[in-house]
Write a protein that holds these residues in place. Sequence first.
Motif, PDB file in Angstrom:
ATOM      1  N   ILE A 177      55.692   5.037  37.142  1.00 51.69           N
ATOM      2  CA  ILE A 177      55.855   5.679  35.841  1.00 51.69           C
ATOM      3  C   ILE A 177      56.682   6.951  35.970  1.00 51.69           C
ATOM      4  CG2 ILE A 177      54.606   6.916  34.027  1.00 51.69           C
ATOM      5  CD1 ILE A 177      52.397   4.836  34.248  1.00 51.69           C
ATOM      6  N   GLN A 178      56.382   7.744  36.985  1.00 47.48           N
ATOM      7  CA  GLN A 178      57.098   8.997  37.179  1.00 47.48           C
ATOM      8  C   GLN A 178      58.580   8.755  37.439  1.00 47.48           C
ATOM      9  OE1 GLN A 178      55.258  11.546  40.055  1.00 47.48           O
ATOM     10  NE2 GLN A 178      56.874  13.074  39.994  1.00 47.48           N
ATOM     11  N   GLU A 180      60.402   6.069  36.649  1.00 46.53           N
ATOM     12  CA  GLU A 180      61.098   5.480  35.503  1.00 46.53           C
ATOM     13  C   GLU A 180      61.275   6.484  34.372  1.00 46.53           C
ATOM     14  OE1 GLU A 180      60.508   0.731  36.077  1.00 46.53           O
ATOM     15  OE2 GLU A 180      59.476   1.667  34.382  1.00 46.53           O
ATOM     16  N   LEU A 181      60.323   7.376  34.210  1.00 49.46           N
ATOM     17  CA  LEU A 181      60.504   8.443  33.214  1.00 49.46           C
ATOM     18  C   LEU A 181      61.620   9.390  33.648  1.00 49.46           C
ATOM     19  CD1 LEU A 181      56.819   9.325  32.231  1.00 49.46           C
ATOM     20  CD2 LEU A 181      58.546   8.199  30.803  1.00 49.46           C
ATOM     21  N   ASN A 182      61.646   9.724  34.932  1.00 50.53           N
ATOM     22  CA  ASN A 182      62.699  10.606  35.439  1.00 50.53           C
ATOM     23  C   ASN A 182      64.085   9.990  35.272  1.00 50.53           C
ATOM     24  OD1 ASN A 182      60.792  12.493  36.176  1.00 50.53           O
ATOM     25  ND2 ASN A 182      60.775  11.938  38.349  1.00 50.53           N
ATOM     26  N   GLY A 184      64.886   7.826  32.946  1.00 53.39           N
ATOM     27  CA  GLY A 184      65.148   7.528  31.543  1.00 53.39           C
ATOM     28  C   GLY A 184      65.263   6.059  31.228  1.00 53.39           C
ATOM     29  N   VAL A 186      62.622   4.069  30.561  1.00 52.41           N
ATOM     30  CA  VAL A 186      61.539   3.630  29.672  1.00 52.41           C
ATOM     31  C   VAL A 186      61.948   3.898  28.230  1.00 52.41           C
ATOM     32  CG1 VAL A 186      59.113   3.879  29.065  1.00 52.41           C
ATOM     33  CG2 VAL A 186      59.836   4.166  31.446  1.00 52.41           C
ATOM     34  N   SER A 194      61.714  -2.630  31.899  1.00 55.03           N
ATOM     35  CA  SER A 194      61.233  -1.558  32.769  1.00 55.03           C
ATOM     36  C   SER A 194      59.910  -1.980  33.399  1.00 55.03           C
ATOM     37  CB  SER A 194      61.034  -0.269  31.970  1.00 55.03           C
ATOM     38  OG  SER A 194      59.939  -0.391  31.074  1.00 55.03           O
ATOM     39  N   CYS A 196      57.317  -0.165  33.591  1.00 54.01           N
ATOM     40  CA  CYS A 196      56.224   0.334  32.747  1.00 54.01           C
ATOM     41  C   CYS A 196      55.877  -0.655  31.637  1.00 54.01           C
ATOM     42  CB  CYS A 196      56.600   1.693  32.164  1.00 54.01           C
ATOM     43  SG  CYS A 196      56.747   3.006  33.398  1.00 54.01           S
ATOM     44  N   ASN A 302      50.519   8.818  29.541  1.00 57.22           N
ATOM     45  CA  ASN A 302      51.974   8.849  29.388  1.00 57.22           C
ATOM     46  C   ASN A 302      52.439   8.220  28.085  1.00 57.22           C
ATOM     47  OD1 ASN A 302      53.251   9.845  32.138  1.00 57.22           O
ATOM     48  ND2 ASN A 302      51.472   8.597  32.659  1.00 57.22           N
ATOM     49  N   MET A 304      52.029   5.207  26.793  1.00 58.21           N
ATOM     50  CA  MET A 304      52.679   3.925  27.003  1.00 58.21           C
ATOM     51  C   MET A 304      51.844   2.716  26.572  1.00 58.21           C
ATOM     52  SD  MET A 304      54.563   4.471  30.666  1.00 58.21           S
ATOM     53  CE  MET A 304      55.947   5.631  30.809  1.00 58.21           C
TER      54      MET A 304
END
Length: 308
Positions: A177-178, A180-182, A184, A186, A194, A196, A302, A304
Amino acid sequence: MGVKSKAAAAILVLLLFLGSLWLHGGLDYHWDSCLKGYNGVNTLHQLYNSSGADGAEGPQVLEGCPGQTFQVSLLLSHLLAAPAYTSDVLLQPYLSSWDELVRFMEALGPMVGLISKEIETKTSIIRQLALLAEESPEAELGPDAQPIKTVSKETGTENKLEESQHSGAYHSVRSMIQVELNRGVVDFHHQTDSGCRTLLRLHRALLWLKLFLEKLAETPVAGRLRSPSELCREAYQNTLANHHTWLVRRAAELAFIAMPERGFFFRLVCVQNQEELSTLLRRVVQAIGEVYDRTQKTLEENGMLDLP
């Protein structure tokens, strides 16, 4: 073509349609080197039961079931290996748990087996993403990344694992998660492949199977045990049906009609009666619940739980 032949053809079309829409997606994979540090084959089948016969917590050995492709002992060992640190889930044992659950569904016959094919595509998406991340070591966990620890079953203390054992971007739910968020990747408004979003679909399906096994472990009501078909349909209606279209829900109903009778489940996990089945399934449900609750908490933190 007679009426019966037309009906059979219509059912087959609906089930094939269910197989394609159940979870969405598709990717073949070959992934042996990612997420090092976990080998389910070498995991001891020393499985823990929190409610033993004497009420004390302690180890119990669960033997393999000869002649069966699905092995409940392997499922339990994968599930028990998945929790890490205080609230994380390691992805390789998590996905290995799904491999065994796929075998479980396939054992229930071709109708239910069609559903399992789409679950396989979801696990393969995450595995492919992990493989690509390993081939691109520039993947960053970010400044807030934490070392992964496990809790010793014997001592109850936390043990930090060697960095080389769990160091990939996709080694756990939180690290994925970290990352994929970093990056971008997601999208909170449009469908993507993705990790996630894919995990969320698996997460929803895991709740369905957890509830089904929980119901299958129930003791008789007024001397009557409800059929597995009825229990699976009820579990589906309370979980996955909330995320499916009308047509997929109708196709699922057809798949559940073909579910084997209860005696089949006795043979599948090598037990003699409902009492033994209930004891075994409660252990499985407890292990699934731990993994599910941790994943639920992380996805919720998060935002999600409603990814498109």
